[in-house]
Design a protein around this motif. Structure first.
Motif, PDB file in Angstrom:
ATOM      1  N   UNK A 228       0.847  -1.190   0.000  1.00 24.83           N
ATOM      2  CA  UNK A 228       0.000   0.000   0.000  1.00 24.83           C
ATOM      3  C   UNK A 228       0.883   1.241   0.000  1.00 24.83           C
ATOM      4  N   UNK A 229       0.287   2.360  -0.399  1.00 27.84           N
ATOM      5  CA  UNK A 229       0.954   3.653  -0.293  1.00 27.84           C
ATOM      6  C   UNK A 229       0.490   4.319   1.005  1.00 27.84           C
ATOM      7  N   UNK A 230       1.346   5.098   1.662  1.00 30.57           N
ATOM      8  CA  UNK A 230       0.949   5.698   2.946  1.00 30.57           C
ATOM      9  C   UNK A 230      -0.292   6.575   2.844  1.00 30.57           C
ATOM     10  N   UNK A 231      -0.483   7.252   1.715  1.00 33.39           N
ATOM     11  CA  UNK A 231      -1.648   8.122   1.574  1.00 33.39           C
ATOM     12  C   UNK A 231      -2.946   7.330   1.406  1.00 33.39           C
ATOM     13  N   UNK A 232      -2.841   6.031   1.265  1.00 30.16           N
ATOM     14  CA  UNK A 232      -4.035   5.190   1.112  1.00 30.16           C
ATOM     15  C   UNK A 232      -4.538   4.646   2.440  1.00 30.16           C
ATOM     16  N   UNK A 233      -3.797   4.888   3.509  1.00 30.68           N
ATOM     17  CA  UNK A 233      -4.188   4.415   4.843  1.00 30.68           C
ATOM     18  C   UNK A 233      -5.243   5.358   5.423  1.00 30.68           C
ATOM     19  N   UNK A 234      -6.347   4.788   5.882  1.00 34.23           N
ATOM     20  CA  UNK A 234      -7.421   5.593   6.476  1.00 34.23           C
ATOM     21  C   UNK A 234      -8.004   4.835   7.665  1.00 34.23           C
ATOM     22  N   UNK A 235      -8.683   5.542   8.576  1.00 31.95           N
ATOM     23  CA  UNK A 235      -9.318   4.847   9.710  1.00 31.95           C
ATOM     24  C   UNK A 235     -10.321   3.786   9.235  1.00 31.95           C
ATOM     25  N   UNK A 236     -11.031   4.079   8.135  1.00 35.99           N
ATOM     26  CA  UNK A 236     -12.020   3.131   7.630  1.00 35.99           C
ATOM     27  C   UNK A 236     -11.344   1.842   7.156  1.00 35.99           C
ATOM     28  N   UNK A 237     -10.218   1.988   6.436  1.00 39.25           N
ATOM     29  CA  UNK A 237      -9.502   0.814   5.953  1.00 39.25           C
ATOM     30  C   UNK A 237      -8.953   0.007   7.131  1.00 39.25           C
ATOM     31  N   UNK A 238      -8.258   0.666   8.049  1.00 38.92           N
ATOM     32  CA  UNK A 238      -7.630  -0.044   9.169  1.00 38.92           C
ATOM     33  C   UNK A 238      -8.679  -0.686  10.069  1.00 38.92           C
ATOM     34  N   UNK A 239      -9.871  -0.090  10.112  1.00 39.10           N
ATOM     35  CA  UNK A 239     -10.946  -0.658  10.915  1.00 39.10           C
ATOM     36  C   UNK A 239     -11.330  -2.069  10.492  1.00 39.10           C
ATOM     37  N   UNK A 240     -11.075  -2.418   9.241  1.00 40.77           N
ATOM     38  CA  UNK A 240     -11.405  -3.753   8.751  1.00 40.77           C
ATOM     39  C   UNK A 240     -10.569  -4.830   9.420  1.00 40.77           C
ATOM     40  N   UNK A 241      -9.422  -4.446   9.994  1.00 43.50           N
ATOM     41  CA  UNK A 241      -8.542  -5.422  10.638  1.00 43.50           C
ATOM     42  C   UNK A 241      -9.118  -5.948  11.951  1.00 43.50           C
ATOM     43  N   UNK A 242     -10.352  -5.539  12.289  1.00 41.50           N
ATOM     44  CA  UNK A 242     -11.066  -6.185  13.394  1.00 41.50           C
ATOM     45  C   UNK A 242     -11.297  -7.653  13.070  1.00 41.50           C
ATOM     46  N   UNK A 265      11.484  12.893  -6.185  1.00 42.34           N
ATOM     47  CA  UNK A 265      10.962  11.621  -6.697  1.00 42.34           C
ATOM     48  C   UNK A 265       9.535  11.750  -7.230  1.00 42.34           C
ATOM     49  N   UNK A 266       8.858  12.855  -6.857  1.00 40.80           N
ATOM     50  CA  UNK A 266       7.443  13.067  -7.187  1.00 40.80           C
ATOM     51  C   UNK A 266       6.551  12.034  -6.487  1.00 40.80           C
ATOM     52  N   UNK A 267       6.932  11.693  -5.249  1.00 38.70           N
ATOM     53  CA  UNK A 267       6.060  10.891  -4.412  1.00 38.70           C
ATOM     54  C   UNK A 267       4.958  11.791  -3.864  1.00 38.70           C
ATOM     55  N   UNK A 268       3.843  11.230  -3.492  1.00 39.39           N
ATOM     56  CA  UNK A 268       2.670  12.037  -3.162  1.00 39.39           C
ATOM     57  C   UNK A 268       2.401  12.078  -1.665  1.00 39.39           C
ATOM     58  N   UNK A 269       3.459  12.109  -0.878  1.00 41.58           N
ATOM     59  CA  UNK A 269       3.321  12.199   0.570  1.00 41.58           C
ATOM     60  C   UNK A 269       4.614  12.777   1.122  1.00 41.58           C
TER      61      UNK A 269
END
Length: 428
Positions: A228-242, A265-269
C-alpha cells in the motif's frame, strides 16, 4: 492404436514483484488444465517461460542470465520471455541466444493460446500438473491473486507505468470467485496483489469494499495485502482489521525518509504523512508488522538527506526493509536529472541501510519471543521447515513430519539470522 506423442514439459519462472508471481501462477494453472506437465525451472523442459522484471539494471541482468541458463539446460526448448522487460525492450531479449519468442505484458494473457498454436509444440495429452500439491514446480503455498494492474502516478524514477500502463481493476465478482476457488483448493492464505492495489476501484467499489466482499463471501483463513501507499491508509480501511483473518502486516512503500528526496521523486506524501499512517496502524493493530522499500542514491541525494532517511527508518522501527540502489531507467525523468550518485556511494549507503534493516527485523521478532503463534508452513530443506506468522515473521522448526501448507501453533523461542526458531511443533 497410433503412437501417442509425449506430454509437453513446461517450466515457468518469475522475477520481481508479487504481481509477476500471481500472473505466473495463473498461467501455470491454465497450462496444467490444458494438459501440459509443469516442471521446476531447474529441470529440463520442452518450454521455458520467464516472466521478467525491469525495475532496475540488476533485474534486467538477472532476466538475461536466466534465459541463457534455460537455453543451456534445454538447448532444444522453446524459450519465451514475457513480462516488463519484454514490454520495455523486446529487441534486446530477442537477440539473446536461444530466445524463441518475446511476449510483452499486453499479450501475456494470450500465452496459452500462443503455445497451443506454436508449430513446434505438438498436442498436449492428459493433465499432469496440480498446483495444489506440485510445490516442487516452483510454486508456493500462499496463493497470489491479482486484483489490479497499472499505475497513474509516474514517479520520477519508475518505469512501471510505461511497461504496465494506466490503472485498471478487475471486477469484484472475479476477485471473489478467484479467492473462493483458491481457498477450495486448500490454500490457507491468499495475497491480494497488483501494481497499486490501494487504487483499486471497480464500478465504485474501492479497496475497502473489495475486502468486505472477500471477508463476507469466502472462507479464506488468511488474507494479506501485498503493498500500500501511505496516503491510502485511512481509519475506515484499518478498521477492517477487526477481522482476524486479515493479516496484521502492512507493506508501506517509503523510498526515502527525506522530504527533499521525496519531492524530487514526485512521491505524493511527506515524511510527516508517512509517520501519521504508521501511528494510525499501530494504534489500531498493535502487533502489525510494517515493512517497506528504501531507495539509496537517488539523483542529488546528499549525505545529509541520506542520514535523514536512515534516522527516519531507525525511528519507525520497521519489521523489514527492502533496500535497493537507484538504477536509471531510460524514459523516466530521474534518468535525465543532474547530480547522479556514484556507484561507490550507493554501495556504501546500501550497506549501512542493510545493517539497520537486519537490526530492525531482529528487534521486531524479539518482541514476540515466548509467544505461541499460528505459523503457515511453506517449505523444507534438510528437515528444517519454514513458514510465516500472520505478521510476517519467518519461523523455522525441525521435524520429520510433513508440514506443507499446514497452519499450526508454534512457540517462538530464539532469534537467529533472518528469522525465529520455534519449539516443537504438534501436527494435528
Amino acid at each position: 492404436m497410433g503412437k501417442r506423442s509425449k506430454t509437453i514439459k513446461v517450466a515457468l519462472d518469475s522475477l520481481g514483484c508479487k504481481l509477476n508471481q500471481a500472473e505466473t501462477e495463473l498461467l501455470a494453472r491454465q497450462l496444467a488444465e490444458a494438459g501440459y506437465q509443469l516442471v521446476s525451472p531447474l529441470d529440463e523442459a520442452d518450454v521455458y517461460i520467464l516472466n521478467t522484471c525491469t525495475v532496475t539494471h540488476t533485474a534486467d541482468s538477472k532476466s538475461r542470465h536466466r534465459l541463457r541458463l534455460a537455453h543451456r539446460r534445454s538447448p532444444d526448448a522453446l524459450v519465451i520471455a514475457t513480462g516488463c522487460y519484454a514490454q520495455r525492450a523486446p529487441q534486446e531479449l530477442a537477440q539473446i541466444e536461444g530466445v524463441s519468442l518475446v511476449v510483452g505484458n499486453n499479450e501475456k494473457a494470450y500465452l496459452p493460446r500462443l503455445l497451443k498454436e506454436s508449430g513446434c509444440m505438438g498436442s498436449p495429452l492428459s493433465v499432469q500438473g496440480d498446483l495444489t500439491t506440485n510445490h516442487d514446480a516452483g510454486f508456493r503455498t500462499r496463493a497470489l491473486v491479482k486484483v489490479q494492474d497499472g499505475c497513474n502516478s509516474f514517479c520520477a524514477y519508475c518505469i512501471v507505468p510505461l511497461v504496465r500502463g494506466r490503472e485498471k481493476s478487475l471486477p469484484v465478482d472475479h476477485v471473489v470467485a478467484e479467492v473462493r476457488h483458491r481457498a477450495a483448493q486448500g490454500y490457507k492464505e491468499v495475497v491480494l496483489t497488483g501494481v497499486k492495489i490501494g487504487a483499486y476501484n471497480y464500478d465504485g467499489v474501492n479497496l475497502n469494499g473489495l475486502l468486505e466482499h472477500i471477508l463476507n463471501e469466502t472462507g479464506v483463513e488468511r488474507l494479506r495485502l501485498s503493498s500500500l501507499q501511505p496516503q491510502e491508509i485511512s481509519p475506515e480501511l484499518i478498521g477492517l482489521w477487526r477481522d482476524r483473518r486479515l493479516c496484521p502486516h502492512f507493506h508501506l512503500s517509503l523510498q526515502s525518509g527525506s522530504d527533499g528526496v521525496l519531492s524530487r521523486m514526485k512521491r505524493r506524501y511527506s515524511v510527516s504523512d508517512y509517520e501519521q499512517s504508521v501511528s494510525l496502524i499501530r494504534a489500531q493493530v498493535p502487533e502489525a508488522a510494517i515493512t517497506t522499500d528504501i531507495m539509496v542514491g537517488f539523483p542529488g541525494e546528499t549525505d545529509e538527506e541520506f542520514e535523514e532517511s536512515y534516522e527516519f527508518c531507525r525511528r519507525v522501527e520497521f519489521a523489514r526493509i527492502h533496500v535497493f540502489a537507484y538504477s536509471p531507467r531510460q524514459g523516466t525523468q530521474a534518468a535525465q536529472m543532474p547530480h547522479q550518485v556514484s556507484d561507490k556511494i550507493k554501495k556504501e549507503r546500501s550497506q549501512k541501510m542493510l545493517a539497520l534493516a537486519q537490526e530492525s527485523a531482529q528487534n521486531f521478532s524479539r518482541r514476540f519471543l515466548g509467544r505461541t503463534m499460528p505459523v503457515l508452513f511453506e517449505q523444507q530443506s534438510n528437515g528444517v521447515w519454514s513458514g510465516h506468522t500472520a505478521n510476517y515473521i519467518k519461523v523455522y522448526t525441525k521435524t520429520t513430519a510433513d508440514l506443507t501448507n499446514k497452519l499450526l501453533p508454534l512457540k517462538l523461542a530464539e532469534v537467529r539470522g533472518d528469522g525465529v526458531w520455534g519449539g516443537k511443533v504438534v501436527v494435528k
